[in-house]
Enzyme design. Structure first.
Site, PDB file in Angstrom:
ATOM      1  CD  GLU A   1      34.079  54.602  48.047  1.00 39.60           C
ATOM      2  OE1 GLU A   1      34.562  53.486  48.309  1.00 39.60           O
ATOM      3  OE2 GLU A   1      34.091  55.110  46.908  1.00 39.60           O
TER       4      GLU A   1
ATOM      5  CB  CYS B   1      34.493  54.676  42.592  1.00 46.41           C
ATOM      6  SG  CYS B   1      34.491  54.671  40.813  1.00 46.41           S
TER       7      CYS B   1
ATOM      8  CE  LYS C   1      32.908  38.043  41.542  1.00 46.38           C
ATOM      9  NZ  LYS C   1      31.498  38.386  41.745  1.00 46.38           N
TER      10      LYS C   1
ATOM     11  CB  SER D   1      35.697  47.990  48.463  1.00 39.39           C
ATOM     12  OG  SER D   1      36.021  46.623  48.577  1.00 39.39           O
TER      13      SER D   1
ATOM     14  CD  GLU E   1      37.692  52.902  39.401  1.00 42.88           C
ATOM     15  OE1 GLU E   1      37.623  53.344  40.582  1.00 42.88           O
ATOM     16  OE2 GLU E   1      36.717  52.683  38.683  1.00 42.88           O
TER      17      GLU E   1
HETATM   18  P1  ADP Z   1      31.407  46.602  47.325  1.00 40.91           P
HETATM   19  O1  ADP Z   1      31.957  46.722  48.717  1.00 40.91           O
HETATM   20  O2  ADP Z   1      31.154  47.886  46.667  1.00 40.91           O
HETATM   21  O3  ADP Z   1      30.322  45.587  47.163  1.00 40.91           O
HETATM   22  P2  ADP Z   1      33.476  44.842  46.587  1.00 40.91           P
HETATM   23  O4  ADP Z   1      34.861  45.346  46.475  1.00 40.91           O
HETATM   24  O5  ADP Z   1      33.113  44.007  47.759  1.00 40.91           O
HETATM   25  O6  ADP Z   1      32.576  46.083  46.437  1.00 40.91           O
HETATM   26  O7  ADP Z   1      33.062  44.020  45.294  1.00 40.91           O
HETATM   27  C1  ADP Z   1      33.479  44.306  44.003  1.00 40.91           C
HETATM   28  C2  ADP Z   1      33.664  43.001  43.261  1.00 40.91           C
HETATM   29  O8  ADP Z   1      34.672  42.247  43.919  1.00 40.91           O
HETATM   30  C3  ADP Z   1      32.433  42.090  43.237  1.00 40.91           C
HETATM   31  O9  ADP Z   1      32.383  41.432  41.977  1.00 40.91           O
HETATM   32  C4  ADP Z   1      32.715  41.114  44.359  1.00 40.91           C
HETATM   33  O10 ADP Z   1      32.061  39.868  44.193  1.00 40.91           O
HETATM   34  C5  ADP Z   1      34.201  40.946  44.221  1.00 40.91           C
HETATM   35  N1  ADP Z   1      34.879  40.474  45.449  1.00 40.91           N
HETATM   36  C6  ADP Z   1      34.523  40.656  46.741  1.00 40.91           C
HETATM   37  N2  ADP Z   1      35.383  40.052  47.569  1.00 40.91           N
HETATM   38  C7  ADP Z   1      36.329  39.463  46.799  1.00 40.91           C
HETATM   39  C8  ADP Z   1      37.507  38.694  47.059  1.00 40.91           C
HETATM   40  N3  ADP Z   1      37.884  38.400  48.289  1.00 40.91           N
HETATM   41  N4  ADP Z   1      38.240  38.282  45.998  1.00 40.91           N
HETATM   42  C9  ADP Z   1      37.886  38.587  44.745  1.00 40.91           C
HETATM   43  N5  ADP Z   1      36.783  39.299  44.438  1.00 40.91           N
HETATM   44  C10 ADP Z   1      36.019  39.743  45.441  1.00 40.91           C
END
Ligand code: ADP
Length: 506
Positions: free
Chosen positions: A409, A311, A202, A256, A277
């Protein structure tokens, strides 16, 4: 996108793009999901827009996958796995197919680089020289592993023959971020496939395009259907359904720390293997005896590469007091000299941030830094462009390690320069963070560098360099920067499980 107004708007969204292949790819919108070797719309029929962050215009519509689509992807992935279409292929054949993917990435490098820059905003200079070659190199590196995954024979009692088999984990869900879209896809897919797994990837909703194009190239390379699925969509929805799915064996996540914790919780249902990561707030330490021009250049790269959306960015720049003013002056000069603008221009060294959300977040940190008493020696403001999510490269001085801009961050082009007294002080301050992804040390005293490298609580330490990443070496975090190591031979541990076989003899 057949109508005249749609093609006019695509032309405007992609202004400056030269790759006709990239433009052709964008014209066939909406983009679909790759499930069982076929491109299909989402079951709900929903799509979302992906934008060019340099001008805020729509590049393409993309299928919004959610739970029903993940279920479908898992069903076919499971079938492909159980039919052993991939794992039972000769390792040499798997090597050949992974090499073919690497070749195809290289053959399409100009197109992929433009797509990456259009979707993410990173300078073409970076996508063409770092992201795309890095993705090809990762596939090539892991192609070699397919024939080198060994078990062991163990010193068992003579009445027994005991050996181990390293087997694939099975169906792997892989969730990746938007900062290095194709490179992260390759860090995930290549080792998983080398070990005989099947995957559901994804991509981030902000940057789905190069993963979709990679899916097309994977089909062109001739992988059996069902081995790789690409499900585009949002975090809550597609991402969370992967993390929760009872028939996914492993989830690999880069993103994140906040979402990493959700993934870990969601994965508990069927006790998936998890590798994470996550974020960082990495220290980059400058001693007075460093090669100063190299340290300034390396530190600038450390925090401004990819607009600081990295990161392992060296976002806390620790400078020994005696050279603090001199060093921060030079770093600020270098920062203000970075050409900010249309990332498709080969001379641009800093493009926009990836999204409005990210732009707002980083502006919030610029404000917080000033309110806490830090001084923006350069930058500190959004870019002056008419549209797009630009932020001026910023160097904050007068920062202490307790300020918000030193603890959280930012994920933007913002360096927080913090003075330190001596070695003990800087080691303490460097480690005084919840994160532990990376660190840098600049000094000509190799004893000091090696001693400090041991004391830093970080998964990667760079000495007299920064931001070097190579598939040959492991990458991952200490503390809340995650666990598990990607890259190098360590990724093989993530994507295999070990079976011990005892056979009675005689
Ligand atoms: P950022 O804050 O840098 O956008 P995220 O951690 O929100 O990073 O996103 C990294 C990836 O995790 C993206 O592919 C996002 O769609 C996915 N993501 C965000 N929220 C969820 C969740 N609750 N469960 C699974 N994947 C998620």
């Amino acid at each position: 996108m057949a109508s005249a107004s749609a093609s006019a708007s695509l032309e405007s969204a992609t202004r400056g793009a030269k790759s006709s292949a990239a433009l052709e790819f964008l014209k066939s919108s909406p983009k679909k999901l790759l499930i069982n070797g076929k491109w299909v719309p989402s079951k709900s029929g929903k799509t979302f827009e992906t934008l060019n962050p340099a001008n805020e215009q729509v590049l393409a519509l993309v299928a919004e996958g959610d739970k029903a689509d993940v279920d479908e992807a898992v069903k076919y992935a499971r079938k492909a796995y159980e039919d052993a279409k991939w794992a039972n292929l000769s390792p040499h054949a798997r090597t050949g197919l992974l090499l073919k993917i690497a070749d195809l990435i290289e053959q399409h490098a100009d197109e992929l680089a433009e797509l990456e820059t259009l979707d993410n905003g990173k300078p073409l200079f970076e996508s063409r020289n770092i992201d795309i070659p890095g993705a090809a190199e990762t596939f090539r590196y892991y192609a070699g592993f397919a024939t080198k995954i060994y078990g062991e024979t163990n010193p068992s009692d003579p009445s027994m023959f005991n050996y181990t088999l390293r087997e694939p984990v099975g169906v792997c869900g892989q969730i990746i971020p938007w900062n290095f879209p194709l490179l992260m896809a390759s860090w995930k897919i290549a080792p998983a496939l080398a070990c005989g797994n099947v995957v559901i990837l994804k991509p981030a909703e902000q940057t789905p395009l190069t993963a979709i194009r990679l899916g097309e190239l994977i089909c062109e390379a001739g992988l059996p259907e069902g081995v790789v699925q690409i499900v585009t969509g949002f975090g809550p929805g597609a991402g969370s359904s992967i993390a929760e799915h009872p028939d996914i064996d492993k989830v690999a996540f880069t993103g994140s720390t906040e979402v990493g914790k959700l993934i870990l919780q969601a994965s508990a249902g069927n006790l998936k293997r998890v590798s994470l990561e996550l974020g960082g707030k990495s220290p980059n330490i400058i001693f007075p005896d460093a090669d100063m021009p190299a340290a300034v250049f390396g530190s600038s790269l450390g925090i401004f590469l990819n607009q600081g959306q990295v990161c392992c960015a060296g976002s806390r720049v620790f400078v020994q007091e005696s050279v603090y003013d001199q060093f921060t002056d030079s770093l600020s000069k270098m920062a203000s000299g970075l050409t900010l603008g249309n990332p498709l221009d080969p001379n641009t060294r800093m493009g926009p941030l990836v999204s409005k959300e990210q732009h707002d977040r980083v502006k919030g940190y610029l404000k917080a830094g000033k309110e806490e008493g830090a001084k923006a020696k350069t930058g500190g403001e959004p870019g002056k462009q008419e549209a797009g999510y630009f932020i001026q490269p910023t160097v904050f001085t007068g920062v202490n390690n307790q300020m918000k801009i030193a603890r959280e961050e930012i994920f933007g082009p913002v360096a927080s320069a913090i003075p330190f007294k001596d070695e003990a002080d800087v080691v303490f301050q460097s480690n005084d963070t919840t994160y532990g992804l990376a660190a840098g040390v600049w000094t000509k005293d190799i004893n000091r560098a090696l001693t400090i490298a041991r004391k830093l609580k970080a998964g990667t330490v760079w000495i007299n360099t920064y931001s070097v990443l190579d598939p040959i070496s492991p990458f991952g975090g200490y503390k809340q920067s995650g666990f598990g190591r990607e890259l190098g031979k360590y990724a093989i541990d993530l994507y295999t499980q070990i079976k011990s076989v005892y056979a009675r003899i005689g």
